[in-house]
Design a protein around this motif. Structure first.
Motif, PDB file in Angstrom:
ATOM      1  N   LYS A   1       0.839  -1.204   0.000  1.00 31.97           N
ATOM      2  CA  LYS A   1       0.000   0.000   0.000  1.00 31.97           C
ATOM      3  C   LYS A   1       0.875   1.255   0.000  1.00 31.97           C
ATOM      4  O   LYS A   1       0.609   2.200  -0.739  1.00 31.97           O
ATOM      5  CB  LYS A   1      -0.918  -0.014   1.225  1.00 31.97           C
ATOM      6  CG  LYS A   1      -1.830   1.167   1.336  1.00 31.97           C
ATOM      7  CD  LYS A   1      -2.917   1.113   0.304  1.00 31.97           C
ATOM      8  CE  LYS A   1      -3.919   2.216   0.571  1.00 31.97           C
ATOM      9  NZ  LYS A   1      -4.959   2.254  -0.410  1.00 31.97           N
ATOM     10  N   GLY A   2       1.919   1.248   0.790  1.00 35.50           N
ATOM     11  CA  GLY A   2       2.830   2.390   0.844  1.00 35.50           C
ATOM     12  C   GLY A   2       3.512   2.633  -0.494  1.00 35.50           C
ATOM     13  O   GLY A   2       3.622   3.774  -0.951  1.00 35.50           O
ATOM     14  N   LYS A   3       3.966   1.554  -1.133  1.00 32.05           N
ATOM     15  CA  LYS A   3       4.613   1.690  -2.436  1.00 32.05           C
ATOM     16  C   LYS A   3       3.634   2.221  -3.477  1.00 32.05           C
ATOM     17  O   LYS A   3       4.002   3.037  -4.323  1.00 32.05           O
ATOM     18  CB  LYS A   3       5.199   0.355  -2.888  1.00 32.05           C
ATOM     19  CG  LYS A   3       6.440  -0.037  -2.112  1.00 32.05           C
ATOM     20  CD  LYS A   3       7.015  -1.345  -2.602  1.00 32.05           C
ATOM     21  CE  LYS A   3       8.260  -1.713  -1.808  1.00 32.05           C
ATOM     22  NZ  LYS A   3       8.840  -2.982  -2.242  1.00 32.05           N
ATOM     23  N   GLU A   4       2.374   1.754  -3.406  1.00 28.81           N
ATOM     24  CA  GLU A   4       1.360   2.257  -4.326  1.00 28.81           C
ATOM     25  C   GLU A   4       1.119   3.748  -4.103  1.00 28.81           C
ATOM     26  O   GLU A   4       0.992   4.516  -5.065  1.00 28.81           O
ATOM     27  CB  GLU A   4       0.054   1.491  -4.152  1.00 28.81           C
ATOM     28  CG  GLU A   4       0.094   0.063  -4.666  1.00 28.81           C
ATOM     29  CD  GLU A   4      -1.159  -0.719  -4.309  1.00 28.81           C
ATOM     30  OE1 GLU A   4      -2.054  -0.174  -3.642  1.00 28.81           O
ATOM     31  OE2 GLU A   4      -1.240  -1.893  -4.709  1.00 28.81           O
ATOM     32  N   GLN A   5       1.051   4.163  -2.846  1.00 34.67           N
ATOM     33  CA  GLN A   5       0.833   5.573  -2.541  1.00 34.67           C
ATOM     34  C   GLN A   5       2.006   6.424  -3.027  1.00 34.67           C
ATOM     35  O   GLN A   5       1.814   7.516  -3.564  1.00 34.67           O
ATOM     36  CB  GLN A   5       0.624   5.778  -1.040  1.00 34.67           C
ATOM     37  CG  GLN A   5      -0.718   5.293  -0.545  1.00 34.67           C
ATOM     38  CD  GLN A   5      -0.864   5.426   0.967  1.00 34.67           C
ATOM     39  OE1 GLN A   5       0.122   5.526   1.692  1.00 34.67           O
ATOM     40  NE2 GLN A   5      -2.097   5.427   1.433  1.00 34.67           N
ATOM     41  N   ILE A   6       3.220   5.927  -2.851  1.00 32.79           N
ATOM     42  CA  ILE A   6       4.406   6.655  -3.313  1.00 32.79           C
ATOM     43  C   ILE A   6       4.373   6.789  -4.837  1.00 32.79           C
ATOM     44  O   ILE A   6       4.624   7.871  -5.378  1.00 32.79           O
ATOM     45  CB  ILE A   6       5.695   5.956  -2.844  1.00 32.79           C
ATOM     46  CG1 ILE A   6       5.850   6.109  -1.328  1.00 32.79           C
ATOM     47  CG2 ILE A   6       6.913   6.502  -3.579  1.00 32.79           C
ATOM     48  CD1 ILE A   6       6.946   5.256  -0.731  1.00 32.79           C
ATOM     49  N   ALA A   7       4.055   5.700  -5.524  1.00 32.21           N
ATOM     50  CA  ALA A   7       3.997   5.739  -6.987  1.00 32.21           C
ATOM     51  C   ALA A   7       2.925   6.717  -7.456  1.00 32.21           C
ATOM     52  O   ALA A   7       3.147   7.501  -8.387  1.00 32.21           O
ATOM     53  CB  ALA A   7       3.728   4.342  -7.548  1.00 32.21           C
TER      54      ALA A   7
ATOM     55  N   ARG B   1       4.110  10.294  -6.867  1.00 33.02           N
ATOM     56  CA  ARG B   1       5.112  10.668  -7.866  1.00 33.02           C
ATOM     57  C   ARG B   1       4.461  10.964  -9.214  1.00 33.02           C
ATOM     58  O   ARG B   1       4.847  11.896  -9.914  1.00 33.02           O
ATOM     59  CB  ARG B   1       6.167   9.579  -8.011  1.00 33.02           C
ATOM     60  CG  ARG B   1       7.120   9.538  -6.850  1.00 33.02           C
ATOM     61  CD  ARG B   1       8.213   8.529  -7.042  1.00 33.02           C
ATOM     62  NE  ARG B   1       9.135   8.602  -5.912  1.00 33.02           N
ATOM     63  CZ  ARG B   1       9.917   7.627  -5.535  1.00 33.02           C
ATOM     64  NH1 ARG B   1       9.921   6.495  -6.203  1.00 33.02           N
ATOM     65  NH2 ARG B   1      10.717   7.770  -4.497  1.00 33.02           N
ATOM     66  N   ARG B   2       3.458  10.160  -9.571  1.00 31.60           N
ATOM     67  CA  ARG B   2       2.742  10.381 -10.832  1.00 31.60           C
ATOM     68  C   ARG B   2       2.040  11.739 -10.802  1.00 31.60           C
ATOM     69  O   ARG B   2       2.123  12.514 -11.752  1.00 31.60           O
ATOM     70  CB  ARG B   2       1.728   9.268 -11.074  1.00 31.60           C
ATOM     71  CG  ARG B   2       1.017   9.371 -12.426  1.00 31.60           C
ATOM     72  CD  ARG B   2      -0.105   8.357 -12.556  1.00 31.60           C
ATOM     73  NE  ARG B   2      -1.191   8.636 -11.643  1.00 31.60           N
ATOM     74  CZ  ARG B   2      -2.119   9.589 -11.832  1.00 31.60           C
ATOM     75  NH1 ARG B   2      -2.072  10.362 -12.895  1.00 31.60           N
ATOM     76  NH2 ARG B   2      -3.086   9.772 -10.962  1.00 31.60           N
TER      77      ARG B   2
ATOM     78  N   LEU C   1       1.794  17.487 -12.338  1.00 25.39           N
ATOM     79  CA  LEU C   1       1.776  18.892 -11.937  1.00 25.39           C
ATOM     80  C   LEU C   1       2.961  19.655 -12.532  1.00 25.39           C
ATOM     81  O   LEU C   1       2.818  20.797 -12.985  1.00 25.39           O
ATOM     82  CB  LEU C   1       1.781  19.014 -10.417  1.00 25.39           C
ATOM     83  CG  LEU C   1       0.468  18.705  -9.709  1.00 25.39           C
ATOM     84  CD1 LEU C   1       0.673  18.688  -8.196  1.00 25.39           C
ATOM     85  CD2 LEU C   1      -0.600  19.711 -10.078  1.00 25.39           C
ATOM     86  N   LEU C   2       4.131  19.029 -12.522  1.00 28.14           N
ATOM     87  CA  LEU C   2       5.316  19.661 -13.105  1.00 28.14           C
ATOM     88  C   LEU C   2       5.135  19.891 -14.604  1.00 28.14           C
ATOM     89  O   LEU C   2       5.468  20.955 -15.130  1.00 28.14           O
ATOM     90  CB  LEU C   2       6.560  18.816 -12.852  1.00 28.14           C
ATOM     91  CG  LEU C   2       7.137  18.878 -11.445  1.00 28.14           C
ATOM     92  CD1 LEU C   2       8.236  17.845 -11.274  1.00 28.14           C
ATOM     93  CD2 LEU C   2       7.662  20.263 -11.147  1.00 28.14           C
ATOM     94  N   GLU C   3       4.593  18.886 -15.288  1.00 20.30           N
ATOM     95  CA  GLU C   3       4.376  19.021 -16.729  1.00 20.30           C
ATOM     96  C   GLU C   3       3.374  20.130 -17.019  1.00 20.30           C
ATOM     97  O   GLU C   3       3.590  20.952 -17.914  1.00 20.30           O
ATOM     98  CB  GLU C   3       3.886  17.694 -17.322  1.00 20.30           C
ATOM     99  CG  GLU C   3       4.960  16.632 -17.382  1.00 20.30           C
ATOM    100  CD  GLU C   3       4.422  15.265 -17.803  1.00 20.30           C
ATOM    101  OE1 GLU C   3       3.205  15.160 -18.125  1.00 20.30           O
ATOM    102  OE2 GLU C   3       5.199  14.301 -17.809  1.00 20.30           O
TER     103      GLU C   3
END
Length: 114
Positions: free
Chosen positions: A55-61, A64-65, A70-72
């Motif tokens: 779950k943590g890895k999914e939230q991090i991914a 990041r997405r 937002l940056l784009e």
């Protein structure tokens, strides 16, 4: 507390915090009562920990997405503003040059020559 048990999978941040605190309290109570040594509790703990890591890895991914998007979008907005500003400046220069040429032509025709 709520009528249902809080879940670490909830979208509500506060509920996830309550779930973690409840799990910690239960671990402490189990440790004090001597139940922590049973293999069933160890297996449950491993399974819960594994789910939390996933779950943590999914939230991090996902975070990041979202940040990348937002940056784009921000870069696109900044580029759009720059292009529009450059276009306005080019149009202003073209208009100024046209006005200058008109003034020169009027002076040439009015004065009879250079």
């Amino acid at each position: 507390m709520d009528s249902h048990e809080p879940s670490v999978d909830s979208k509500d941040r506060e509920e996830r915090i309550r779930a973690r605190r409840l799990r910690i309290t239960e671990k402490i109570q189990a440790k004090e009562s001597g139940e922590a040594g049973t293999s069933v509790n160890v297996q449950k703990k491993k399974e819960t920990d594994r789910k939390e890591v996933v779950k943590g890895k999914e939230q991090i991914a996902e975070s990041r997405r979202k940040l990348r998007l937002l940056l784009e979008e921000g870069d696109e907005d900044v580029t759009k503003v720059r292009v529009e500003g450059d276009d306005r400046e080019n149009q202003r220069r073209i208009n100024e040059e046209a006005k200058r040429l008109d003034r020169r032509q009027k002076l040439l025709f009015a004065g009879g020559g250079p």
